[in-house]
Every structure is written in C-alpha cells, then in structure tokens.
Design a protein around this motif. Structure first.
Motif, PDB file in Angstrom:
ATOM      1  N   SER A 199       8.771   2.807   0.640  1.00  0.00           N
ATOM      2  CA  SER A 199       9.315   4.162   0.656  1.00  0.00           C
ATOM      3  C   SER A 199       8.710   5.022  -0.451  1.00  0.00           C
ATOM      4  O   SER A 199       8.457   6.223  -0.247  1.00  0.00           O
ATOM      5  CB  SER A 199      10.839   4.122   0.512  1.00  0.00           C
ATOM      6  OG  SER A 199      11.427   3.447   1.603  1.00  0.00           O
ATOM      7  N   PHE A 200       8.469   4.429  -1.620  1.00  0.00           N
ATOM      8  CA  PHE A 200       7.781   5.171  -2.684  1.00  0.00           C
ATOM      9  C   PHE A 200       6.388   5.583  -2.226  1.00  0.00           C
ATOM     10  O   PHE A 200       5.952   6.721  -2.450  1.00  0.00           O
ATOM     11  CB  PHE A 200       7.677   4.317  -3.945  1.00  0.00           C
ATOM     12  CG  PHE A 200       6.816   4.937  -5.025  1.00  0.00           C
ATOM     13  CD1 PHE A 200       7.312   5.955  -5.825  1.00  0.00           C
ATOM     14  CD2 PHE A 200       5.503   4.514  -5.211  1.00  0.00           C
ATOM     15  CE1 PHE A 200       6.515   6.545  -6.807  1.00  0.00           C
ATOM     16  CE2 PHE A 200       4.701   5.097  -6.189  1.00  0.00           C
ATOM     17  CZ  PHE A 200       5.205   6.112  -6.981  1.00  0.00           C
ATOM     18  N   SER A 201       5.698   4.653  -1.561  1.00  0.00           N
ATOM     19  CA  SER A 201       4.347   4.941  -1.077  1.00  0.00           C
ATOM     20  C   SER A 201       4.355   6.086  -0.068  1.00  0.00           C
ATOM     21  O   SER A 201       3.551   7.020  -0.162  1.00  0.00           O
ATOM     22  CB  SER A 201       3.748   3.681  -0.452  1.00  0.00           C
ATOM     23  OG  SER A 201       2.465   3.930   0.070  1.00  0.00           O
ATOM     24  N   GLY A 240      -4.015  -6.411   6.643  1.00  0.00           N
ATOM     25  CA  GLY A 240      -3.991  -5.062   7.196  1.00  0.00           C
ATOM     26  C   GLY A 240      -3.505  -4.043   6.185  1.00  0.00           C
ATOM     27  O   GLY A 240      -4.042  -2.932   6.090  1.00  0.00           O
ATOM     28  N   LEU A 241      -2.505  -4.423   5.393  1.00  0.00           N
ATOM     29  CA  LEU A 241      -1.972  -3.496   4.395  1.00  0.00           C
ATOM     30  C   LEU A 241      -2.978  -3.251   3.269  1.00  0.00           C
ATOM     31  O   LEU A 241      -3.088  -2.128   2.752  1.00  0.00           O
ATOM     32  CB  LEU A 241      -0.670  -4.052   3.821  1.00  0.00           C
ATOM     33  CG  LEU A 241       0.351  -2.999   3.357  1.00  0.00           C
ATOM     34  CD1 LEU A 241       0.835  -2.193   4.555  1.00  0.00           C
ATOM     35  CD2 LEU A 241       1.530  -3.664   2.673  1.00  0.00           C
ATOM     36  N   LEU A 242      -3.727  -4.274   2.891  1.00  0.00           N
ATOM     37  CA  LEU A 242      -4.736  -4.114   1.852  1.00  0.00           C
ATOM     38  C   LEU A 242      -5.814  -3.111   2.272  1.00  0.00           C
ATOM     39  O   LEU A 242      -6.326  -2.351   1.442  1.00  0.00           O
ATOM     40  CB  LEU A 242      -5.374  -5.465   1.533  1.00  0.00           C
ATOM     41  CG  LEU A 242      -6.406  -5.480   0.406  1.00  0.00           C
ATOM     42  CD1 LEU A 242      -5.800  -4.994  -0.911  1.00  0.00           C
ATOM     43  CD2 LEU A 242      -7.001  -6.878   0.238  1.00  0.00           C
ATOM     44  N   PHE A 243      -6.122  -3.080   3.548  1.00  0.00           N
ATOM     45  CA  PHE A 243      -7.074  -2.098   4.083  1.00  0.00           C
ATOM     46  C   PHE A 243      -6.585  -0.672   3.818  1.00  0.00           C
ATOM     47  O   PHE A 243      -7.366   0.217   3.440  1.00  0.00           O
ATOM     48  CB  PHE A 243      -7.259  -2.338   5.587  1.00  0.00           C
ATOM     49  CG  PHE A 243      -8.000  -1.247   6.299  1.00  0.00           C
ATOM     50  CD1 PHE A 243      -9.363  -1.077   6.119  1.00  0.00           C
ATOM     51  CD2 PHE A 243      -7.332  -0.391   7.162  1.00  0.00           C
ATOM     52  CE1 PHE A 243     -10.052  -0.064   6.789  1.00  0.00           C
ATOM     53  CE2 PHE A 243      -8.005   0.621   7.832  1.00  0.00           C
ATOM     54  CZ  PHE A 243      -9.368   0.782   7.645  1.00  0.00           C
ATOM     55  N   LEU A 244      -5.274  -0.432   3.976  1.00  0.00           N
ATOM     56  CA  LEU A 244      -4.719   0.899   3.728  1.00  0.00           C
ATOM     57  C   LEU A 244      -4.742   1.245   2.246  1.00  0.00           C
ATOM     58  O   LEU A 244      -4.950   2.409   1.875  1.00  0.00           O
ATOM     59  CB  LEU A 244      -3.289   0.981   4.269  1.00  0.00           C
ATOM     60  CG  LEU A 244      -3.116   0.790   5.772  1.00  0.00           C
ATOM     61  CD1 LEU A 244      -1.653   1.017   6.163  1.00  0.00           C
ATOM     62  CD2 LEU A 244      -4.018   1.731   6.551  1.00  0.00           C
ATOM     63  N   VAL A 245      -4.521   0.255   1.388  1.00  0.00           N
ATOM     64  CA  VAL A 245      -4.602   0.487  -0.065  1.00  0.00           C
ATOM     65  C   VAL A 245      -5.998   0.965  -0.439  1.00  0.00           C
ATOM     66  O   VAL A 245      -6.160   1.930  -1.205  1.00  0.00           O
ATOM     67  CB  VAL A 245      -4.248  -0.800  -0.834  1.00  0.00           C
ATOM     68  CG1 VAL A 245      -4.504  -0.612  -2.332  1.00  0.00           C
ATOM     69  CG2 VAL A 245      -2.789  -1.176  -0.602  1.00  0.00           C
ATOM     70  N   MET A 246      -7.012   0.329   0.107  1.00  0.00           N
ATOM     71  CA  MET A 246      -8.400   0.692  -0.202  1.00  0.00           C
ATOM     72  C   MET A 246      -8.730   2.087   0.320  1.00  0.00           C
ATOM     73  O   MET A 246      -9.412   2.863  -0.348  1.00  0.00           O
ATOM     74  CB  MET A 246      -9.343  -0.348   0.376  1.00  0.00           C
ATOM     75  CG  MET A 246      -9.186  -1.728  -0.236  1.00  0.00           C
ATOM     76  SD  MET A 246     -10.180  -3.014   0.594  1.00  0.00           S
ATOM     77  CE  MET A 246     -11.834  -2.384   0.271  1.00  0.00           C
ATOM     78  N   ALA A 247      -8.228   2.430   1.505  1.00  0.00           N
ATOM     79  CA  ALA A 247      -8.479   3.766   2.068  1.00  0.00           C
ATOM     80  C   ALA A 247      -7.840   4.840   1.193  1.00  0.00           C
ATOM     81  O   ALA A 247      -8.448   5.898   0.929  1.00  0.00           O
ATOM     82  CB  ALA A 247      -7.934   3.841   3.488  1.00  0.00           C
ATOM     83  N   ALA A 248      -6.612   4.597   0.721  1.00  0.00           N
ATOM     84  CA  ALA A 248      -5.928   5.576  -0.126  1.00  0.00           C
ATOM     85  C   ALA A 248      -6.654   5.758  -1.454  1.00  0.00           C
ATOM     86  O   ALA A 248      -6.796   6.888  -1.956  1.00  0.00           O
ATOM     87  CB  ALA A 248      -4.481   5.134  -0.364  1.00  0.00           C
ATOM     88  N   ALA A 304       0.554   6.771  -3.274  1.00  0.00           N
ATOM     89  CA  ALA A 304       0.650   6.016  -2.023  1.00  0.00           C
ATOM     90  C   ALA A 304      -0.055   4.667  -2.135  1.00  0.00           C
ATOM     91  O   ALA A 304       0.447   3.640  -1.669  1.00  0.00           O
ATOM     92  CB  ALA A 304       0.056   6.833  -0.880  1.00  0.00           C
ATOM     93  N   ALA A 305      -1.226   4.657  -2.784  1.00  0.00           N
ATOM     94  CA  ALA A 305      -1.976   3.410  -2.966  1.00  0.00           C
ATOM     95  C   ALA A 305      -1.207   2.436  -3.853  1.00  0.00           C
ATOM     96  O   ALA A 305      -1.114   1.231  -3.552  1.00  0.00           O
ATOM     97  CB  ALA A 305      -3.355   3.704  -3.562  1.00  0.00           C
ATOM     98  N   LEU A 306      -0.628   2.928  -4.949  1.00  0.00           N
ATOM     99  CA  LEU A 306       0.108   2.060  -5.871  1.00  0.00           C
ATOM    100  C   LEU A 306       1.344   1.459  -5.200  1.00  0.00           C
ATOM    101  O   LEU A 306       1.666   0.278  -5.398  1.00  0.00           O
ATOM    102  CB  LEU A 306       0.518   2.854  -7.110  1.00  0.00           C
ATOM    103  CG  LEU A 306      -0.615   3.246  -8.067  1.00  0.00           C
ATOM    104  CD1 LEU A 306      -0.086   4.174  -9.165  1.00  0.00           C
ATOM    105  CD2 LEU A 306      -1.250   2.006  -8.682  1.00  0.00           C
ATOM    106  N   GLY A 307       2.026   2.263  -4.386  1.00  0.00           N
ATOM    107  CA  GLY A 307       3.211   1.761  -3.701  1.00  0.00           C
ATOM    108  C   GLY A 307       2.886   0.643  -2.723  1.00  0.00           C
ATOM    109  O   GLY A 307       3.572  -0.386  -2.677  1.00  0.00           O
ATOM    110  N   LEU A 308       1.829   0.826  -1.932  1.00  0.00           N
ATOM    111  CA  LEU A 308       1.438  -0.215  -0.983  1.00  0.00           C
ATOM    112  C   LEU A 308       0.947  -1.472  -1.690  1.00  0.00           C
ATOM    113  O   LEU A 308       1.199  -2.595  -1.235  1.00  0.00           O
ATOM    114  CB  LEU A 308       0.344   0.301  -0.049  1.00  0.00           C
ATOM    115  CG  LEU A 308       0.765   1.187   1.117  1.00  0.00           C
ATOM    116  CD1 LEU A 308      -0.405   1.386   2.067  1.00  0.00           C
ATOM    117  CD2 LEU A 308       1.947   0.609   1.863  1.00  0.00           C
TER     118      LEU A 308
END
Length: 417
Positions: A334-336, A395-403, A313-317
């Motif tokens: 969609s991969f994420s 905002g999307l980078l925040f989700l990458v870090m959380a994952a 999920a992190a790699l996809g985002l």
C-alpha cells in the motif's frame, strides 16, 4: 457550479500554454470523465480475478499456465497502445460526447461476448478488440482537461478522472471475486456490461457543453497544429517523459495483472481474504493521487513530484519481497501504490508543461500509446519470469527494477520542471 461562457476568449499564458478563464471551469467535466475511466478500468482488470479460477481455465481450455494467462492482459494492452497512438486524433475530428458514447457501446457489446466465450483464441481476439475500443480514452480526457482548465488546476482536474484507476481496482477486484464465487466467471463480464448504461447517461449529461475541440474555443489552424506536431517530434524532453511513462505503466499493469495471484500464490493468502486485501493497495493509490495532485499544484514542481513518487514505489515493493506477514505485505504494498499514485496526475501535468497546446491530442496519444505498448508486456514478462524461476517474487523484482529506472530517466528534467 461554474459554467462555460462564450464572451471570454481564451488567451495565451507565458510559455505558450492556453490560459483558460476561471469562469469557464466546469467540474462536471472531470466527474463525467472519471465515470468513463472507472468503467473502462472495470473492463480492463476483471479478467485478472479469473486467473486462479479452475472453471474459467477449463472453459478456455488451459490450466494455470501463467504465460497464457498473462497474455490475456498483454493482448489487450498491446492493442490499447496501438489504438492510443493511431486513433487518438479522432478526438480532433469527432465530438467528444459522440466519440465516448460510441466507445462505451462497443465496450458493452464486447463484455457480453466475452461472457459467452468458451475458447481461449476467441477470448484473446475479444481482448484485442476491447483494447482498440478503449485506446483513445485517456488521450481524449487529457486533451479535454487541458483545453477547459487553467494550468494551475490541471493536476487536480486530471486527478479527478484518474481516480477511476485506483477506485476501479479497489472496487473491481473484490467485486469480480465476489461475483466469481457467487455466480461464476461469466457473471463478471455480464455485470460490467450492465454498468455501461448509467455511465453513458452521466457522460452525456456531464460533457454536453464541451465544444468540438477542432472548432471550439482555443482551436488552432491546421498549419499551426502541423507545426506544433513537428516541434513535438524534435523535443527531447517529450521523449524522456514518454520513456518515464513506459516504466510508470509497467508498474501499474504489472500490479493490476498479478496482485491477486501474487497474494494467493506468492504469500499464501486465502482466496476468501484476497479480494478485500487486494483492494487496500488501490485505496492507498487513490489517496496518493489526491495528495500528489494537491501538493504538486501548490509547488508546481511536476518532475520532482514524479521522481519522488517512483522512488517511493520502488522502495515499497522491495520491502514486500522481504516480508511474510500478510498485514506487513499489504502495508508495504500500500505504501508503494500510494507513492505511485502521487505521481499519476503529475505526469500528465508534466506532459502539459513540456509540449505545445496545439499538439495536445498527438502528444497525449503517443505518450499514452507507447506507455501501454510497453506496459502490455509487463504481465506477460512477469508470467515468464515466474514460470522460469518458480517464484512469484521474480515478477515483483521486475517491477522494482522498472520503477528504479524511471527515476534515472527523470534526472535531466528535475531543474526545469
């Protein structure tokens, strides 16, 4: 279809988990729970489709204020988390059918009131009440499945009702946008309220044979439950799983809250195309849940499945941040979400492996509640980051870090589970 029997008593499997006889499996149970989760998810995310609508903003007395719009999602999730932690124990005291029926009636009334509201403060208050009314749902569904399905089928049974999340988003976003464009923002709330009626009928039929969890097969004494809760609170693996779930739901609610807005404002996709494109990642999430549940039930490696899902999920985002073509963006997104979906049913199965069955409602309530307390902050935090940086990518980078952080949290559990 297999039905419950009364002449076969539950037994205890190795590790203390209740062994549910195959003759007691009834697949209508997760089907009914699926309809509940689907309806609840419609109610959750319908507000997100309105974030870019000027008529809704005018009715609420706000412009495109990303912070205040994000709070409409966060207010719901904060109260949802509170309710999950403190009200999930109602599942041990009230018949599941009666409890779910009362919850759905309240959802219907609140959605009607939201459609009639023309004030931001009133809308916030109604979103808070909706969160309280929906809070016990996932904990109750988790407990019902754990008590009525053998361990080897729990990921698949959980997957069946969890499919309400991606299907709800895949259908809910384009449906809400179509209603918005065709009939105005109020129709999105009124239609969701109307859908309560067929779901209520299905729940009452599908769960009619479910025993009272506190007195039915597999019930334990109050002293045993108290002892199990005490053990639960001292279990470090339980708390690591709860922390993982916080990051897990941060991803989910960040995507649910901002995906349409990100596609429109961040990637320049036209509104008339955003509804269809925004549904594709959630279709991928659905496929991920089905695939992840089947593979995990075959291997039994719950923690490993969750680790792989969030790494993907992190790699996809992260890839989405560096793409500009709409089709490439949707493919990477969609991969994420596919990878995230592969972990969704497994995290409940992992929780079941690491906690005593006598404390199922308590474990499920704390697990789901804490995850949604933190997940509630995700849309608001993303809104603040977007406003501060003037970039939707922040905002999307925040989700990458959380994952990525969630993967680190699971490292101590990989060998054992």
């Amino acid at each position: 279809m297999a039905t419950f029997t009364t002449d076969t008593a539950p037994q205890t499997a190795p590790g203390g988990e209740m062994a549910v006889p195959e003759t007691r499996v009834r697949w209508s149970v997760p089907v009914a729970l699926f309809s509940c989760v689907l309806l609840a998810f419609f109610d959750k995310i319908s507000i997100a489709a309105l974030f870019t609508d000027p008529h809704f903003q005018q009715a609420m007395g706000i412009d495109f204020d990303t912070t205040r719009l994000g709070l409409l999602m966060s207010a719901f999730l904060l109260s949802y988390g509170f309710s999950s932690v403190f009200l999930s124990s109602l599942g041990d005291k009230i018949s599941p059918v009666k409890l779910l029926s009362a919850m759905m009636v309240s959802w219907c009334v609140l959605m009607v009131l939201m459609g009639l509201s023309h004030n931001y403060s009133v809308m916030i208050a109604l979103r808070i009440l909706l969160g309280i009314a929906e809070g016990p749902l996932l904990s109750l569904a988790y407990t019902i499945v754990r008590r009525t399905f053998p361990a080897r089928l729990q990921a698949r049974a959980t997957m069946m009702w969890l499919l309400g999340t991606p299907i709800g988003a895949a259908i809910g976003f384009p449906l809400s946008i179509w209603l918005l464009n065709s009939f105005g923002w109020q129709s999105t709330f009124f239609v969701m309220a109307l859908l309560t009626l067929p779901v209520l009928i299905l729940v009452r039929i599908g769960l009619r044979h479910i025993p009272h969890l506190a007195t039915g097969p597999g019930a334990t004494s109050q002293q045993a439950r108290r002892s199990a809760r005490h053990m639960l609170m001292r279990n470090p693996h339980f708390w690591l799983i709860c922390l993982f779930n916080i990051a897990f739901l941060t991803y989910l609610w960040g995507i649910n809250g901002w995906l349409p807005g990100y596609l429109i404002k961040g990637k320049g996709i036209h509104l008339e195309h955003a509804g269809l494109l925004s549904s594709l990642p959630f279709i991928a999430m659905l496929l991920g849940e089905v695939t992840g549940a089947w593979l995990s039930d075959k291997s039994g490696r719950r923690a490993v499945a969750c680790f792989i899902s969030m790494a993907g999920a992190a790699l996809g985002l992260f890839a989405v941040l560096h793409l500009s073509s709409p089709l490439a963006v949707i493919a990477a997104m969609s991969f994420s979400t596919f990878m995230w979906g592969a972990g969704a049913p497994n995290i409940f199965a992992l929780l079941s492996r690491a906690t005593p069955p006598e404390a199922s409602a308590t474990a499920g309530g704390i697990f789901n509640g804490l995850g949604n307390f933190a997940g509630a902050l995700s849309p608001a935090v993303m809104g603040l980051l977007i406003a501060y940086s003037h970039s939707m990518d922040a905002g999307l980078l925040f989700l990458v870090m959380a994952a990525a952080l969630s993967c680190v949290l699971l490292l101590p559990l990989l060998k054992r589970y």
